[in-house]
Write a protein that holds these residues in place. Structure first.
Motif, PDB file in Angstrom:
ATOM      1  N   GLY A  89       0.836  -1.204   0.000  1.00 54.97           N
ATOM      2  CA  GLY A  89       0.000   0.000   0.000  1.00 54.97           C
ATOM      3  C   GLY A  89       0.866   1.248   0.000  1.00 54.97           C
ATOM      4  N   GLU A  90       0.284   2.344   0.452  1.00 54.70           N
ATOM      5  CA  GLU A  90       0.979   3.636   0.360  1.00 54.70           C
ATOM      6  C   GLU A  90       1.743   3.969   1.654  1.00 54.70           C
ATOM      7  N   ALA A  91       0.995   4.282   2.699  1.00 53.07           N
ATOM      8  CA  ALA A  91       1.594   4.685   3.977  1.00 53.07           C
ATOM      9  C   ALA A  91       0.526   4.519   5.055  1.00 53.07           C
ATOM     10  N   GLU A  95      -5.293   5.144  12.162  1.00 52.66           N
ATOM     11  CA  GLU A  95      -5.479   3.883  12.915  1.00 52.66           C
ATOM     12  C   GLU A  95      -4.197   3.055  12.933  1.00 52.66           C
ATOM     13  N   GLU A  96      -3.552   3.004  11.757  1.00 53.77           N
ATOM     14  CA  GLU A  96      -2.327   2.204  11.618  1.00 53.77           C
ATOM     15  C   GLU A  96      -1.226   2.793  12.500  1.00 53.77           C
ATOM     16  N   ASP A  97      -1.174   4.137  12.541  1.00 51.99           N
ATOM     17  CA  ASP A  97      -0.183   4.845  13.345  1.00 51.99           C
ATOM     18  C   ASP A  97      -0.403   4.552  14.840  1.00 51.99           C
ATOM     19  N   TYR A 208      -6.673  -0.690  -7.749  1.00 49.34           N
ATOM     20  CA  TYR A 208      -7.063   0.509  -7.008  1.00 49.34           C
ATOM     21  C   TYR A 208      -6.859   0.315  -5.509  1.00 49.34           C
ATOM     22  N   HIS A 209      -6.467   1.405  -4.860  1.00 53.91           N
ATOM     23  CA  HIS A 209      -6.282   1.392  -3.413  1.00 53.91           C
ATOM     24  C   HIS A 209      -7.660   1.342  -2.754  1.00 53.91           C
ATOM     25  N   PRO A 210      -7.847   0.516  -1.704  1.00 58.83           N
ATOM     26  CA  PRO A 210      -9.171   0.445  -1.067  1.00 58.83           C
ATOM     27  C   PRO A 210      -9.675   1.800  -0.542  1.00 58.83           C
TER      28      PRO A 210
END
Ligand code: URA
Length: 237
Positions: A89-91, A95-97, A208-210
């Motif tokens: 993915g991108e970054a 939430e991920e942070d 495509y990115h979700p």
């Protein structure tokens, strides 16, 4: 009370005081931390010597980068290091942070659903991002940031050595295929990814990115067709 300086010093030492108060602070903790940092850096292996993801983690987290100053946690990967599929993915987002795990927010939930539609479970896949730190205000990583973290991403690919790279969004497509072409032009075809250290090329599919699909659900039809291409390839292998 004390007859001499010597007696006084002995009294202090026996009471557990091993340093003198000074007008300037001793900063004992800071010195210890600096020594620790130095030790950690000295013990770090070189990127090309690393053959396991766990050895890559301290190297990436010690890499001095502007982008990490505004982030809470490094987000490197989730899933299975022995997987034959790697999703990029991108970054990380908010939430991920917070959690230190990629794709756990809304986009991640959609990704999980997309994968289960072709009978895949995220725990069996190696999932990562181009940039391991959340960019300020969730902005798109700059070209400079993509290039800065590219050697780490390449090394992850070489270590995992999957059969398929499933690329989500334009940032990851740019990093892996070195192109600024739009997703509309890139998707629906297989590409090959090679590095000097890979024994054989890896098949690459771009989709495509979700997060984009959440904003533009009318592109889900194409995303579904890409997932079917992925499934077909997996059944061939
Ligand atoms: N978007 C990404 O590209 N990666 C994540 O981990 C989460 C959202």
């Amino acid at each position: 009370m004390f007859q001499s300086n010597k007696k006084y010093i002995n009294f202090l030492i026996q009471s557990g005081v091993h340093t003198f108060l000074k007008e300037t602070p001793n900063k004992l903790l800071e010195n210890q931390q600096n020594q620790l940092k130095f030790k950690e850096k000295k013990d770090l292996k070189k990127l090309e010597e690393i053959t396991a993801i766990e050895d890559l983690i301290p190297l990436i987290s010690n890499h001095a980068s502007e982008i990490k100053n505004s982030a809470k946690r490094m987000v490197l990967y989730d899933g299975n290091v022995n997987s034959n599929i790697m999703i990029i993915g991108e970054a990380p987002g908010q939430e991920e942070d917070e959690q230190g795990i990629p794709f756990v927010g809304r986009a991640g939930q959609l990704l999980n659903k997309m994968l289960s539609a072709i009978n895949l479970n995220r725990k069996d896949i190696y999932i990562t991002n181009v940039v391991p730190w959340r960019p300020p205000q969730n902005r798109t990583p700059t070209d400079q940031e993509i290039l800065e973290f590219l050697p780490f991403l390449q090394r992850q690919i070489e270590i995992i050595n999957p059969q398929i790279l499933y690329i989500l969004g334009t940032t990851a497509a740019k990093a892996i295929l070195s192109t600024s072409l739009s997703l509309g032009k890139l998707r629906g075809k297989w590409y090959e990814y090679k590095t000097l250290r890979l024994e054989s090329p890896i098949d690459v599919l771009v989709s495509y990115h979700p997060a984009f699909l959440l904003r533009s659900p009318n592109y889900k039809k194409e995303a579904w067709s890409d997932l079917q291409m992925l499934q077909k390839k997996l059944n061939e292998n």
